[in-house]
Design a protein around this motif. Sequence first.
Motif, short mmCIF file in Angstrom:
data_model
loop_
_atom_site.label_atom_id
_atom_site.label_comp_id
_atom_site.label_asym_id
_atom_site.label_seq_id
_atom_site.Cartn_x
_atom_site.Cartn_y
_atom_site.Cartn_z
N ARG A 127 -6.67 -1.57 7.37
CA ARG A 127 -6.17 -1.03 5.77
C ARG A 127 -6.26 -0.42 5.07
NH1 ARG A 127 -2.42 -4.58 3.57
NH2 ARG A 127 -2.93 -6.10 4.66
N SER A 128 -8.02 -0.05 4.89
CA SER A 128 -8.47 0.37 4.64
C SER A 128 -8.52 2.16 5.53
CB SER A 128 -9.81 0.98 4.53
OG SER A 128 -10.76 1.91 4.20
N ARG A 158 5.88 13.05 10.34
CA ARG A 158 4.59 12.57 10.44
C ARG A 158 4.48 11.16 10.58
NH1 ARG A 158 0.95 16.55 8.67
NH2 ARG A 158 1.63 18.12 8.30
N VAL A 159 3.95 10.75 11.33
CA VAL A 159 3.77 8.70 12.08
C VAL A 159 2.83 8.44 11.86
CG1 VAL A 159 4.72 7.20 13.39
CG2 VAL A 159 6.16 9.76 13.41
N LEU A 160 3.08 7.00 11.52
CA LEU A 160 2.01 6.15 11.09
C LEU A 160 2.05 5.30 11.72
CD1 LEU A 160 0.38 7.33 7.38
CD2 LEU A 160 -0.11 8.36 9.35
N LYS A 161 0.46 4.96 12.82
CA LYS A 161 0.66 3.36 12.52
C LYS A 161 0.39 2.66 11.69
CE LYS A 161 -0.50 1.84 16.45
NZ LYS A 161 -0.61 1.83 18.13
N HIS A 162 0.55 0.68 10.77
CA HIS A 162 -0.16 0.57 11.01
C HIS A 162 -1.39 0.15 9.67
CE1 HIS A 162 3.45 -1.96 11.46
NE2 HIS A 162 3.81 -1.02 10.71
N VAL A 202 6.89 8.76 8.91
CA VAL A 202 7.64 7.39 8.97
C VAL A 202 6.01 6.78 9.06
CG1 VAL A 202 8.66 6.17 10.82
CG2 VAL A 202 9.24 8.93 10.06
N ILE A 203 6.54 5.11 8.44
CA ILE A 203 5.09 3.91 9.06
C ILE A 203 6.24 3.14 10.12
CG2 ILE A 203 4.27 2.19 7.90
CD1 ILE A 203 4.08 5.19 6.53
N THR A 204 5.41 3.08 11.15
CA THR A 204 6.28 2.24 12.61
C THR A 204 4.68 1.35 13.18
OG1 THR A 204 7.86 1.42 13.41
CG2 THR A 204 7.30 3.96 14.06
N GLY A 205 5.16 0.33 14.29
CA GLY A 205 4.37 -0.17 14.71
C GLY A 205 5.14 0.02 16.14
N ASP A 206 6.55 0.73 15.57
CA ASP A 206 7.18 0.93 17.40
C ASP A 206 6.93 2.03 17.94
OD1 ASP A 206 10.45 1.57 18.06
OD2 ASP A 206 9.94 -0.65 17.87
N ILE A 207 6.67 2.00 19.39
CA ILE A 207 6.51 3.45 19.53
C ILE A 207 8.40 3.91 19.53
CG2 ILE A 207 5.30 4.18 21.70
CD1 ILE A 207 3.76 3.58 19.35
N GLU A 215 0.72 -0.98 -0.14
CA GLU A 215 0.05 -0.21 -0.36
C GLU A 215 1.02 1.04 0.46
OE1 GLU A 215 -0.53 -2.85 1.56
OE2 GLU A 215 -2.44 -3.64 1.31
N VAL A 216 2.28 0.95 0.68
CA VAL A 216 3.00 2.70 0.85
C VAL A 216 3.70 2.55 -0.44
CG1 VAL A 216 5.02 3.04 1.78
CG2 VAL A 216 3.49 1.99 3.62
N GLU A 217 4.08 1.49 -1.51
CA GLU A 217 4.52 1.62 -2.88
C GLU A 217 3.04 2.75 -3.28
OE1 GLU A 217 6.82 -1.16 -5.91
OE2 GLU A 217 6.94 -1.69 -3.77
#
Length: 148
Positions: A132-133, A86-90, A69-74, A15-17
């Motif tokens: 995902r949406s 700007r940080v987004l979780k999955h 930045v896309i991460t689930g690492d807090i 999705e990121v790509e």
Amino acid sequence: MPIYVDADACPVKEEVERVGTRHKVQMFIVSNGGLRPSQNPLVDNVIVPDGPDVADMWIADRAGSGDVVITGDIPLAAKCVAAGARVLKHNGEALTEANIGNILATRDLMADIRAVDPFRQGGGKGFTKADRSRFLDALERALRATSV
């Protein structure tokens, strides 16, 4: 304004790509290896050495104001938010200066609870189509906001 993806356990790399390509944004997919490299010229597949938090350190050293930045690492998210990214979780949740402190404290509390009761089961939610949406919508909004 590149996108950095903490990719080892990321369920939204495709999705990121897709969204990044539509916006013509440089993307760094950072992992310890084992991922199929993309042939997309906007994607840099970054393989870091094995080791704890090596991919996180690579991203934290580079992410700055206006980057996504896309991460689930807090802890990584906290460093990137402090750098102005700007940080987004999955699941599409935005991590910001307003909420990262509480999220980090909750993470630490849950780690303490797990340490006290090593037999504790569950706690995590599965990744859904709705997640995902929400992620796609949040990434689209983040990229539009940074291009203004």
